[in-house]
Design a protein around this motif. Structure first.
Motif, PDB file in Angstrom:
ATOM      1  N   UNK A  67       0.928  -1.004   0.100  1.00 43.16           N
ATOM      2  CA  UNK A  67      -0.187  -0.116   0.070  1.00 43.16           C
ATOM      3  C   UNK A  67       0.643   1.518  -0.076  1.00 43.16           C
ATOM      4  N   UNK A  68       1.930   0.990   0.389  1.00 46.66           N
ATOM      5  CA  UNK A  68       2.890   2.501   0.427  1.00 46.66           C
ATOM      6  C   UNK A  68       3.898   2.292  -0.808  1.00 46.66           C
ATOM      7  N   UNK A  69       3.516   3.496  -1.237  1.00 45.84           N
ATOM      8  CA  UNK A  69       4.360   3.425  -3.072  1.00 45.84           C
ATOM      9  C   UNK A  69       3.825   5.125  -3.278  1.00 45.84           C
ATOM     10  N   UNK A  70       5.158   5.584  -3.468  1.00 43.52           N
ATOM     11  CA  UNK A  70       4.969   6.533  -4.689  1.00 43.52           C
ATOM     12  C   UNK A  70       4.742   7.617  -3.163  1.00 43.52           C
ATOM     13  N   UNK A  71       6.215   7.632  -2.152  1.00 41.51           N
ATOM     14  CA  UNK A  71       5.240   8.399  -0.552  1.00 41.51           C
ATOM     15  C   UNK A  71       6.822   9.277  -0.622  1.00 41.51           C
ATOM     16  N   UNK A  72       6.823  10.670  -0.845  1.00 42.06           N
ATOM     17  CA  UNK A  72       7.899  11.423  -0.034  1.00 42.06           C
ATOM     18  C   UNK A  72       7.636  11.931   1.147  1.00 42.06           C
ATOM     19  N   UNK A  73       8.521  11.691   1.939  1.00 39.24           N
ATOM     20  CA  UNK A  73       8.673  12.374   2.966  1.00 39.24           C
ATOM     21  C   UNK A  73       9.156  14.345   2.767  1.00 39.24           C
ATOM     22  N   UNK A  74       8.248  14.724   3.349  1.00 41.73           N
ATOM     23  CA  UNK A  74       8.240  16.265   3.256  1.00 41.73           C
ATOM     24  C   UNK A  74       9.107  16.666   4.766  1.00 41.73           C
ATOM     25  N   UNK A  75       8.790  16.684   5.568  1.00 37.11           N
ATOM     26  CA  UNK A  75       9.150  17.071   7.056  1.00 37.11           C
ATOM     27  C   UNK A  75       8.848  15.961   8.192  1.00 37.11           C
ATOM     28  N   UNK A  76       9.339  17.033   8.857  1.00 36.76           N
ATOM     29  CA  UNK A  76       9.634  15.763  10.182  1.00 36.76           C
ATOM     30  C   UNK A  76       9.839  16.808  11.764  1.00 36.76           C
ATOM     31  N   UNK A  77       8.700  17.117  12.536  1.00 40.20           N
ATOM     32  CA  UNK A  77       8.540  18.199  13.301  1.00 40.20           C
ATOM     33  C   UNK A  77       8.464  16.610  14.388  1.00 40.20           C
ATOM     34  N   UNK A  78       9.308  17.386  15.836  1.00 39.80           N
ATOM     35  CA  UNK A  78       9.604  16.497  16.799  1.00 39.80           C
ATOM     36  C   UNK A  78       9.919  17.309  18.005  1.00 39.80           C
ATOM     37  N   UNK A  79       8.857  16.217  19.124  1.00 41.14           N
ATOM     38  CA  UNK A  79       9.014  17.397  20.870  1.00 41.14           C
ATOM     39  C   UNK A  79      10.246  17.261  21.027  1.00 41.14           C
ATOM     40  N   UNK A  80       9.757  18.189  21.935  1.00 36.97           N
ATOM     41  CA  UNK A  80      11.521  18.826  22.692  1.00 36.97           C
ATOM     42  C   UNK A  80      11.806  17.650  23.365  1.00 36.97           C
ATOM     43  N   UNK A  81      10.862  16.701  24.393  1.00 35.04           N
ATOM     44  CA  UNK A  81      11.645  16.145  24.452  1.00 35.04           C
ATOM     45  C   UNK A  81      11.835  14.355  23.832  1.00 35.04           C
ATOM     46  N   UNK A  82      11.445  14.446  22.422  1.00 39.12           N
ATOM     47  CA  UNK A  82      11.728  13.236  21.603  1.00 39.12           C
ATOM     48  C   UNK A  82      10.589  12.615  22.004  1.00 39.12           C
ATOM     49  N   UNK A  83      10.042  12.295  22.618  1.00 33.96           N
ATOM     50  CA  UNK A  83       8.752  11.489  22.214  1.00 33.96           C
ATOM     51  C   UNK A  83       8.212  11.504  21.485  1.00 33.96           C
ATOM     52  N   UNK A  84       7.667  12.215  20.532  1.00 34.07           N
ATOM     53  CA  UNK A  84       6.297  11.926  19.497  1.00 34.07           C
ATOM     54  C   UNK A  84       7.314  12.211  18.304  1.00 34.07           C
ATOM     55  N   UNK A  85       6.978  12.244  17.368  1.00 39.91           N
ATOM     56  CA  UNK A  85       7.075  12.727  15.693  1.00 39.91           C
ATOM     57  C   UNK A  85       6.390  12.810  14.532  1.00 39.91           C
ATOM     58  N   UNK A  86       6.106  14.048  14.235  1.00 42.29           N
ATOM     59  CA  UNK A  86       5.003  14.254  13.475  1.00 42.29           C
ATOM     60  C   UNK A  86       6.027  13.909  11.605  1.00 42.29           C
ATOM     61  N   UNK A  87       5.494  12.579  10.635  1.00 38.05           N
ATOM     62  CA  UNK A  87       6.016  12.828   9.628  1.00 38.05           C
ATOM     63  C   UNK A  87       5.269  13.035   8.572  1.00 38.05           C
ATOM     64  N   UNK A  88       5.557  14.216   7.680  1.00 37.43           N
ATOM     65  CA  UNK A  88       5.100  14.901   6.553  1.00 37.43           C
ATOM     66  C   UNK A  88       5.140  13.802   5.932  1.00 37.43           C
ATOM     67  N   UNK A  89       3.873  13.526   5.199  1.00 36.62           N
ATOM     68  CA  UNK A  89       4.247  13.129   3.453  1.00 36.62           C
ATOM     69  C   UNK A  89       3.306  13.230   2.557  1.00 36.62           C
ATOM     70  N   UNK A  90       3.816  13.145   1.512  1.00 45.08           N
ATOM     71  CA  UNK A  90       2.573  13.728   0.328  1.00 45.08           C
ATOM     72  C   UNK A  90       3.100  12.161  -0.751  1.00 45.08           C
ATOM     73  N   UNK A  91       2.164  12.279  -1.824  1.00 50.70           N
ATOM     74  CA  UNK A  91       2.488  11.212  -2.604  1.00 50.70           C
ATOM     75  C   UNK A  91       1.826  11.472  -3.950  1.00 50.70           C
ATOM     76  N   UNK A  92       2.196  11.126  -5.052  1.00 48.52           N
ATOM     77  CA  UNK A  92       1.161  10.784  -6.355  1.00 48.52           C
ATOM     78  C   UNK A  92       0.069  10.168  -7.106  1.00 48.52           C
ATOM     79  N   UNK A  93       0.161   9.564  -5.907  1.00 49.31           N
ATOM     80  CA  UNK A  93      -1.370   8.872  -5.866  1.00 49.31           C
ATOM     81  C   UNK A  93      -2.312   9.632  -5.216  1.00 49.31           C
TER      82      UNK A  93
END
Length: 122
Positions: A33-59
């Motif tokens: 299911x995971x194809x044609x994915x490009x990661x555009x950005x990552x935001x991480x909390x100051x304590x490194x507990x959580x990371x938001x991973x932003x992606x885009x796709x041509x699908x």
């Protein structure tokens, strides 16, 4: 405190996480299911507990839901592998978020083109 190059440790960690996740998704992830994915950005909390991973796709939008489900289902595997590759005290929980900025940029560009075309003398 910023380093001599102007990048903080957090900036370097975020860039390394983005790079490693992109490699893992491209080379190690077996979910079809995971194809044609490009990661555009990552935001991480100051304590490194959580990371938001932003992606885009041509699908298309119909496949985007499947890609989202595939990424969320693979988050545990990706986190474990990321922990093996990136040396930080705590490997963050990964939260995948679709980044519609590319799509929105295309729409705005089309609107601008249409406005310029309508302003031309006939």
């Amino acid at each position: 405190m910023p380093s001599q190059r102007g990048f903080s440790r957090a900036d370097r960690v975020v860039e390394q996480i983005r790079r490693e996740l992109a490699d893992l998704i491209r080379l190690e992830l077996k979910d079809p299911r995971v194809s044609l994915v490009t990661l555009t950005d990552v935001e991480i909390t100051p304590d490194y507990a959580h990371a938001k991973v932003f992606y885009t796709t041509l699908a298309g939008p119909d496949q985007r839901a499947e890609i989202d489900r595939g990424l969320k289902r693979s988050a545990g595997f990706l986190r474990r592998e990321l922990g093996r590759r990136v040396r930080i005290h705590h490997t963050p929980e990964l939260h995948f978020v679709y980044d519609n900025s590319v799509e929105r940029g295309t729409q705005l560009s089309q609107l601008i083109d249409a406005a310029v075309e309508s302003d031309k003398p006939q």
